[in-house]
Motif scaffolding. Structure first.
Motif, PDB file in Angstrom:
ATOM      1  N   ALA A  99     -11.567 -18.624  32.174  1.00  0.00           N
ATOM      2  CA  ALA A  99     -12.670 -18.828  33.108  1.00  0.00           C
ATOM      3  C   ALA A  99     -12.216 -18.448  34.512  1.00  0.00           C
ATOM      4  CB  ALA A  99     -13.134 -20.280  33.089  1.00  0.00           C
ATOM      5  N   GLY A 100     -13.134 -17.865  35.278  1.00  0.00           N
ATOM      6  CA  GLY A 100     -12.785 -17.460  36.639  1.00  0.00           C
ATOM      7  C   GLY A 100     -12.853 -18.596  37.629  1.00  0.00           C
ATOM      8  N   GLY A 101     -13.533 -19.666  37.250  1.00  0.00           N
ATOM      9  CA  GLY A 101     -13.648 -20.825  38.125  1.00  0.00           C
ATOM     10  C   GLY A 101     -14.366 -21.943  37.415  1.00  0.00           C
ATOM     11  N   TYR A 102     -14.256 -23.155  37.970  1.00  0.00           N
ATOM     12  CA  TYR A 102     -14.882 -24.330  37.363  1.00  0.00           C
ATOM     13  C   TYR A 102     -15.438 -25.197  38.479  1.00  0.00           C
ATOM     14  CZ  TYR A 102     -15.429 -28.369  34.204  1.00  0.00           C
ATOM     15  OH  TYR A 102     -15.933 -29.396  33.449  1.00  0.00           O
ATOM     16  N   LEU A 103     -16.732 -25.499  38.395  1.00  0.00           N
ATOM     17  CA  LEU A 103     -17.370 -26.375  39.371  1.00  0.00           C
ATOM     18  C   LEU A 103     -18.162 -27.459  38.659  1.00  0.00           C
ATOM     19  CD1 LEU A 103     -18.782 -23.822  41.997  1.00  0.00           C
ATOM     20  CD2 LEU A 103     -16.816 -25.354  42.290  1.00  0.00           C
ATOM     21  N   ALA A 110     -23.582 -24.300  48.211  1.00  0.00           N
ATOM     22  CA  ALA A 110     -22.929 -23.157  48.855  1.00  0.00           C
ATOM     23  C   ALA A 110     -21.639 -22.787  48.133  1.00  0.00           C
ATOM     24  CB  ALA A 110     -22.643 -23.468  50.318  1.00  0.00           C
ATOM     25  N   GLU A 111     -21.008 -23.784  47.501  1.00  0.00           N
ATOM     26  CA  GLU A 111     -19.762 -23.514  46.798  1.00  0.00           C
ATOM     27  C   GLU A 111     -20.013 -22.649  45.561  1.00  0.00           C
ATOM     28  OE1 GLU A 111     -15.636 -25.869  45.719  1.00  0.00           O
ATOM     29  OE2 GLU A 111     -17.495 -27.011  45.897  1.00  0.00           O
ATOM     30  N   ILE A 112     -21.194 -22.787  44.951  1.00  0.00           N
ATOM     31  CA  ILE A 112     -21.529 -21.955  43.794  1.00  0.00           C
ATOM     32  C   ILE A 112     -21.590 -20.492  44.210  1.00  0.00           C
ATOM     33  CG2 ILE A 112     -23.230 -21.502  41.992  1.00  0.00           C
ATOM     34  CD1 ILE A 112     -24.103 -24.422  42.206  1.00  0.00           C
ATOM     35  N   VAL A 113     -22.231 -20.234  45.347  1.00  0.00           N
ATOM     36  CA  VAL A 113     -22.328 -18.862  45.848  1.00  0.00           C
ATOM     37  C   VAL A 113     -20.943 -18.313  46.168  1.00  0.00           C
ATOM     38  CG1 VAL A 113     -23.181 -17.421  47.726  1.00  0.00           C
ATOM     39  CG2 VAL A 113     -24.668 -19.152  46.727  1.00  0.00           C
ATOM     40  N   ASN A 114     -20.117 -19.115  46.828  1.00  0.00           N
ATOM     41  CA  ASN A 114     -18.758 -18.669  47.148  1.00  0.00           C
ATOM     42  C   ASN A 114     -17.981 -18.337  45.873  1.00  0.00           C
ATOM     43  OD1 ASN A 114     -19.249 -19.094  49.868  1.00  0.00           O
ATOM     44  ND2 ASN A 114     -18.352 -21.149  49.884  1.00  0.00           N
ATOM     45  N   ALA A 120     -16.921 -12.260  41.152  1.00  0.00           N
ATOM     46  CA  ALA A 120     -17.423 -10.883  41.056  1.00  0.00           C
ATOM     47  C   ALA A 120     -16.427  -9.889  41.639  1.00  0.00           C
ATOM     48  CB  ALA A 120     -18.766 -10.762  41.774  1.00  0.00           C
ATOM     49  N   ALA A 121     -15.617 -10.352  42.596  1.00  0.00           N
ATOM     50  CA  ALA A 121     -14.591  -9.502  43.219  1.00  0.00           C
ATOM     51  C   ALA A 121     -13.268  -9.545  42.448  1.00  0.00           C
ATOM     52  CB  ALA A 121     -14.368  -9.939  44.664  1.00  0.00           C
ATOM     53  N   ARG A 122     -13.324 -10.080  41.210  1.00  0.00           N
ATOM     54  CA  ARG A 122     -12.174 -10.152  40.310  1.00  0.00           C
ATOM     55  C   ARG A 122     -11.100 -11.120  40.820  1.00  0.00           C
ATOM     56  NH1 ARG A 122     -12.235  -5.695  36.821  1.00  0.00           N
ATOM     57  NH2 ARG A 122     -14.413  -5.079  36.549  1.00  0.00           N
ATOM     58  N   ARG A 123     -11.535 -12.157  41.518  1.00  0.00           N
ATOM     59  CA  ARG A 123     -10.606 -13.194  41.944  1.00  0.00           C
ATOM     60  C   ARG A 123     -10.943 -14.507  41.248  1.00  0.00           C
ATOM     61  NH1 ARG A 123     -12.338 -11.469  47.070  1.00  0.00           N
ATOM     62  NH2 ARG A 123     -13.188 -13.546  47.468  1.00  0.00           N
ATOM     63  N   ARG A 124      -9.970 -15.363  41.081  1.00  0.00           N
ATOM     64  CA  ARG A 124     -10.235 -16.706  40.592  1.00  0.00           C
ATOM     65  C   ARG A 124     -10.790 -17.538  41.742  1.00  0.00           C
ATOM     66  NH1 ARG A 124      -6.717 -18.101  36.185  1.00  0.00           N
ATOM     67  NH2 ARG A 124      -7.090 -16.559  34.574  1.00  0.00           N
ATOM     68  N   TYR A 125     -11.704 -18.438  41.422  1.00  0.00           N
ATOM     69  CA  TYR A 125     -12.174 -19.374  42.437  1.00  0.00           C
ATOM     70  C   TYR A 125     -11.603 -20.741  42.102  1.00  0.00           C
ATOM     71  CZ  TYR A 125     -14.938 -22.116  45.626  1.00  0.00           C
ATOM     72  OH  TYR A 125     -15.310 -22.975  46.640  1.00  0.00           O
ATOM     73  N   ILE A 126     -10.705 -21.202  42.941  1.00  0.00           N
ATOM     74  CA  ILE A 126     -10.049 -22.489  42.737  1.00  0.00           C
ATOM     75  C   ILE A 126     -10.548 -23.452  43.813  1.00  0.00           C
ATOM     76  CG2 ILE A 126      -7.855 -23.709  42.526  1.00  0.00           C
ATOM     77  CD1 ILE A 126      -8.307 -21.587  40.379  1.00  0.00           C
ATOM     78  N   SER A 127     -11.382 -24.396  43.408  1.00  0.00           N
ATOM     79  CA  SER A 127     -11.913 -25.376  44.358  1.00  0.00           C
ATOM     80  C   SER A 127     -10.792 -26.314  44.789  1.00  0.00           C
ATOM     81  CB  SER A 127     -13.035 -26.182  43.701  1.00  0.00           C
ATOM     82  OG  SER A 127     -12.505 -27.030  42.686  1.00  0.00           O
ATOM     83  N   PRO A 128     -10.960 -27.033  45.894  1.00  0.00           N
ATOM     84  CA  PRO A 128      -9.933 -27.996  46.320  1.00  0.00           C
ATOM     85  C   PRO A 128      -9.604 -29.018  45.235  1.00  0.00           C
ATOM     86  CG  PRO A 128     -11.481 -27.609  48.109  1.00  0.00           C
ATOM     87  CD  PRO A 128     -12.039 -26.907  46.901  1.00  0.00           C
ATOM     88  N   LEU A 133      -5.553 -30.640  40.978  1.00  0.00           N
ATOM     89  CA  LEU A 133      -5.190 -30.846  39.576  1.00  0.00           C
ATOM     90  C   LEU A 133      -4.060 -29.914  39.158  1.00  0.00           C
ATOM     91  CD1 LEU A 133      -8.752 -31.160  37.997  1.00  0.00           C
ATOM     92  CD2 LEU A 133      -7.073 -33.001  38.234  1.00  0.00           C
ATOM     93  N   LEU A 134      -4.127 -28.659  39.605  1.00  0.00           N
ATOM     94  CA  LEU A 134      -3.075 -27.710  39.287  1.00  0.00           C
ATOM     95  C   LEU A 134      -1.748 -28.132  39.912  1.00  0.00           C
ATOM     96  CD1 LEU A 134      -5.071 -24.384  39.740  1.00  0.00           C
ATOM     97  CD2 LEU A 134      -4.106 -25.226  37.597  1.00  0.00           C
ATOM     98  N   ALA A 135      -1.820 -28.632  41.149  1.00  0.00           N
ATOM     99  CA  ALA A 135      -0.609 -29.095  41.823  1.00  0.00           C
ATOM    100  C   ALA A 135       0.002 -30.285  41.094  1.00  0.00           C
ATOM    101  CB  ALA A 135      -0.926 -29.463  43.269  1.00  0.00           C
ATOM    102  N   GLN A 136      -0.857 -31.192  40.647  1.00  0.00           N
ATOM    103  CA  GLN A 136      -0.366 -32.352  39.918  1.00  0.00           C
ATOM    104  C   GLN A 136       0.288 -31.935  38.605  1.00  0.00           C
ATOM    105  OE1 GLN A 136      -3.854 -34.773  39.475  1.00  0.00           O
ATOM    106  NE2 GLN A 136      -3.842 -35.491  41.599  1.00  0.00           N
ATOM    107  N   GLN A 137      -0.308 -30.948  37.962  1.00  0.00           N
ATOM    108  CA  GLN A 137       0.245 -30.481  36.694  1.00  0.00           C
ATOM    109  C   GLN A 137       1.600 -29.818  36.910  1.00  0.00           C
ATOM    110  OE1 GLN A 137      -1.512 -27.254  34.116  1.00  0.00           O
ATOM    111  NE2 GLN A 137      -2.501 -29.017  33.214  1.00  0.00           N
TER     112      GLN A 137
END
Length: 211
Positions: A99-103, A110-114, A120-128, A133-137
């Motif tokens: 998945a490219g992102g999870y919300l 506005a975060e959905i649009v971001n 769409a620009a082939r980047r992952r969207y990682i919300s705060p 969660l990734l940092a904790q892992q």
């Protein structure tokens, strides 16, 4: 123009997202689906789609089951999970599996649009929240939940079995043979150190992976 597909079993949610996206000149909804199987058809009907906004909890084939098949048929398609489940339940595992992102659906619109623009620009969207969660892992290293060590298919089979489905049901839902499902079951049981489907259900409930 970013072309978007929406997959959600609630018509009012799809209508709301369609209306919301129409307010942005660079976004256009090109198709909708109400479950995972319809999402596969949507790939054929809208081959130029850039981002698929995908719910998880849907009747029939849900988003988790559909994710692997969508990625196999359209590997370059960006996928944004927009779910009612809290991030700590699925986000890290699903981002790890494509998945490219999870919300969460309670996020700021506005975060959905971001997220859509980033994916769409082939980047992952990682919300705060997901970043935390990734940092904790990373800090936990090997002490994280055992289900996070499962492969994508093992995780899908695990969730279906935990919901009480038979091996035949799982095979049908995931387009696999019963023998293959049994193989995945054996592997995931070994990785999770569990002995029965009841253990799977208890684990999934305890970790809030199913309701």
């Amino acid at each position: 123009m970013i072309q978007i597909g929406i997959v959600d079993d609630h018509a009012i949610v799809r209508a709301g997202l369609r209306q919301f996206f129409s307010q942005h000149v660079d976004l256009r909804v090109v198709g909708e689906a109400a479950n995972g199987r319809e999402a596969i058809d949507l790939l054929r009907d809208a081959p130029t789609m850039d981002v698929l906004v995908l719910d998880l909890a849907m009747p029939g084939q849900g988003g988790i089951d559909a994710l692997g098949m969508i990625r196999s048929k359209a590997p370059d398609l960006g996928i944004l999970i927009l779910s009612g489940y809290a991030e700590e339940q699925y986000a890290v595992n699903l981002i790890r599996h494509g998945a490219g992102g999870y919300l969460n659906k309670e996020c700021d619109p506005a975060e959905i649009v971001n997220a859509v623009r980033a994916i769409a620009a082939r980047r992952r969207y990682i919300s705060p929240t997901v970043a935390q969660l990734l940092a904790q892992q990373f800090d936990r290293k090997e002490s994280g939940p055992v289900h996070e060590a499962l492969s994508e298919r093992e995780f899908q089979v695990f969730l279906n079995l935990a919901k009480g489905e038979t091996a035949g049901d799982v095979a049908h839902n995931l387009s696999l043979s019963i023998k293959t499902v049994s193989t995945y079951r054996t592997r995931l049981m070994e990785k999770m150190h569990l002995a029965s489907n009841s253990d799977l259900t208890y684990y999934a409930l305890k970790n809030k992976l199913i309701d």
